[in-house]
Design an enzyme around this catalytic site. Structure first.
Site, PDB file in Angstrom:
ATOM      1  N   ASN A 127       0.773  -1.148  -0.311  1.00 30.77           N
ATOM      2  CA  ASN A 127      -0.074  -0.054  -0.247  1.00 30.77           C
ATOM      3  C   ASN A 127       0.936   1.148   0.207  1.00 30.77           C
ATOM      4  O   ASN A 127       1.871   1.273   0.704  1.00 30.77           O
ATOM      5  CB  ASN A 127      -0.824   0.087   1.268  1.00 30.77           C
ATOM      6  CG  ASN A 127      -2.063   1.195   1.055  1.00 30.77           C
ATOM      7  OD1 ASN A 127      -2.886   1.195   0.299  1.00 30.77           O
ATOM      8  ND2 ASN A 127      -1.822   2.372   1.969  1.00 30.77           N
ATOM      9  N   GLU A 191      -0.663   0.855  -5.366  1.00 33.24           N
ATOM     10  CA  GLU A 191      -0.643   2.371  -6.047  1.00 33.24           C
ATOM     11  C   GLU A 191       0.389   2.430  -7.166  1.00 33.24           C
ATOM     12  O   GLU A 191       0.125   3.295  -7.977  1.00 33.24           O
ATOM     13  CB  GLU A 191      -0.403   3.427  -4.918  1.00 33.24           C
ATOM     14  CG  GLU A 191      -1.929   3.533  -4.308  1.00 33.24           C
ATOM     15  CD  GLU A 191      -2.171   2.424  -3.062  1.00 33.24           C
ATOM     16  OE1 GLU A 191      -1.484   1.756  -2.900  1.00 33.24           O
ATOM     17  OE2 GLU A 191      -3.248   2.660  -2.256  1.00 33.24           O
ATOM     18  N   ASP A 239      -5.387  22.235   7.692  1.00 27.39           N
ATOM     19  CA  ASP A 239      -5.694  21.180   6.646  1.00 27.39           C
ATOM     20  C   ASP A 239      -6.275  21.927   5.385  1.00 27.39           C
ATOM     21  O   ASP A 239      -6.042  23.357   5.246  1.00 27.39           O
ATOM     22  CB  ASP A 239      -6.777  20.021   7.432  1.00 27.39           C
ATOM     23  CG  ASP A 239      -6.462  18.919   6.784  1.00 27.39           C
ATOM     24  OD1 ASP A 239      -6.372  18.872   5.358  1.00 27.39           O
ATOM     25  OD2 ASP A 239      -6.417  18.046   7.461  1.00 27.39           O
TER      26      ASP A 239
HETATM   27 MN    MN Z   1      -4.360   1.736  -0.778  1.00 22.42          MN
END
Ligand code: MN
Length: 414
Positions: A127, A191, A239
């Protein structure tokens, strides 16, 4: 990253990592800025705003704003396996040598906001995702891991095995890799395979000392372990909305090794700036498009800059039935549950042009007939106006022309 880097603005004078670089990035919103002289960090130069606009993101991944949604869908369906290479020799360094920025006045401290975290799980494989990291001391960060996201699952499973989770954090590589890391793919979908598909060639990776593979030629690589049981305060942090996120207890990341390229370029990503908004918002747009496609003939969908690329969306449809507009509103909220306001327009309206969208609201919308108001809905925790538990009121604006009614068509020239 170096191949893609375009130095729109070069700052030659000495600049500070304490607020000054953040302010300069904010003042040069749509330009890539290169800093030649970073005060106190002679080993590094710095670059920021690599992909500050939708157009630059699309250029990085090989498409255009008009074709973006279908292009990424095709890339996801045709992943390309990355390739592990030998890689160039790396320079050993330490965390205290990195020019980590302090962005905003009330931030909890110095944050890395541009790093991708690479982790492996025995069941799901690799990941790759982006997480902000608050520097605690010379060998520790607190890492913000949003609940129920893939990395959170990886950390929880490591915890069940009674182990820390080995990770590598890479900073500074081709922006297509950053985009892929921000993208919402299913758990177990690597990814880096999406990054390869977007680059139309296998992404070159190198193996770190702890066995994790990261993009070859990443400017900086931090190896370490996420400690599931060693929590520390994380936040406040300004943010994507430009307002401060709350303080939470989050896992710590213990650093074991830091390496760089020769003459490394630190890549800075300013929270709440265009680049952050694009990386947050663009990956959500295909989900909105796909949800609306189930109920109407959808043409395009986007999250708007003014809505922080998170809270406001615009969807264009080719209206075939009178109820298409309202069905599209409901579907759009399902496609991106954090969205608070959505405007649905006809396909003659350019959804990327805010004046065009406002024109549609001005000339095609009547609130008593065309507004959809949903009270007590679950909204975004990033919206400071939302109530307890992020409960919010959502509004959908159906700014499509009624079918078969005269007077709405725009005048044309002969
Ligand atoms: Mn992922």
């Amino acid at each position: 990253m170096r191949d893609f880097l375009r130095k729109d603005v070069t700052i030659t004078k000495e600049v500070s990592t304490e607020y000054e670089i953040a302010r300069i990035l904010s003042e040069n919103k749509e330009s890539t800025v290169f800093f030649e002289n970073v005060k106190g960090y002679p080993d590094f130069t710095m670059a920021g705003n690599l992909t500050p606009t939708r157009e630059r993101v699309c250029e990085a991944i090989g498409t255009t704003p008009e074709d973006y949604i279908s292009y990424v869908a095709k890339a996801i369906d045709n992943p390309i396996e990355p390739v592990v290479v030998e890689g160039e020799a790396r320079v050993e360094t330490s965390l205290d040598k990195l020019p980590i920025l302090r962005h905003f006045e009330k931030d909890a401290g110095r944050y890395i906001s541009s790093g991708i975290v690479v982790a492996n799980d025995p069941e799901y494989g690799r990941n790759v995702s982006i997480h902000r990291m608050l520097l605690l001391d010379d060998s520790t960060f607190t890492i913000r891991i949003v609940e129920r996201r893939h990395l959170d699952h990886y950390v929880q499973r490591a915890k069940e095995r009674g182990e820390p989770l080995d990770v590598a954090v890479a900073i500074g590589f081709h922006p297509a890799v950053l985009f892929a890391s921000a993208y919402c793919v299913p758990e177990g979908y690597d990814e880096f395979k999406l990054a390869s598909a977007l680059l139309r060639k296998p992404l070159e990776l190198v193996k770190c000392g702890n066995g994790i593979e990261v993009p070859a030629n990443a400017e900086i690589v931090i190896e370490g372990q996420i400690m599931p049981d060693e929590l520390a305060s994380e936040g406040p942090f300004a943010d994507v909305t430009g307002t401060y996120d709350i303080v939470r207890k989050q896992p710590t990341l213990k650093v074991s090794r830091v390496t760089t390229r020769e003459n490394p370029i630190y890549y800075a990503l300013l929270p709440s700036a265009g680049e952050h908004r694009m990386l947050m918002g663009m990956p959500r747009e295909p989900g909105i498009y796909s949800a609306v496609s189930k109920v109407a003939n959808v043409k395009n969908a986007c999250l708007t800059d003014g809505g922080c690329s998170w809270l406001h969306g615009v969807v264009s449809i080719k209206k075939e039935n009178e109820e298409d507009g309202k069905n599209a509103i409901n579907a759009a909220f399902e496609g991106h549950p954090s969205m608070k306001h959505v405007i649905v327009v006809d396909s003659d309206v350019d959804i990327f042009d805010t004046n065009e969208v406002e024109y549609a609201v001005a000339t095609r919308f009547q609130a008593n007939r065309d507004a959809v108001i949903i009270e007590g809905a679950k909204g975004s925790s990033l919206d400071p106006s939302a109530g307890e538990g992020s409960v919010t009121t959502k509004v959908g604006i159906d700014a499509t022309k009624p079918l078969g009614k005269e007077g709405y068509d725009r005048a044309e020239f002969g």
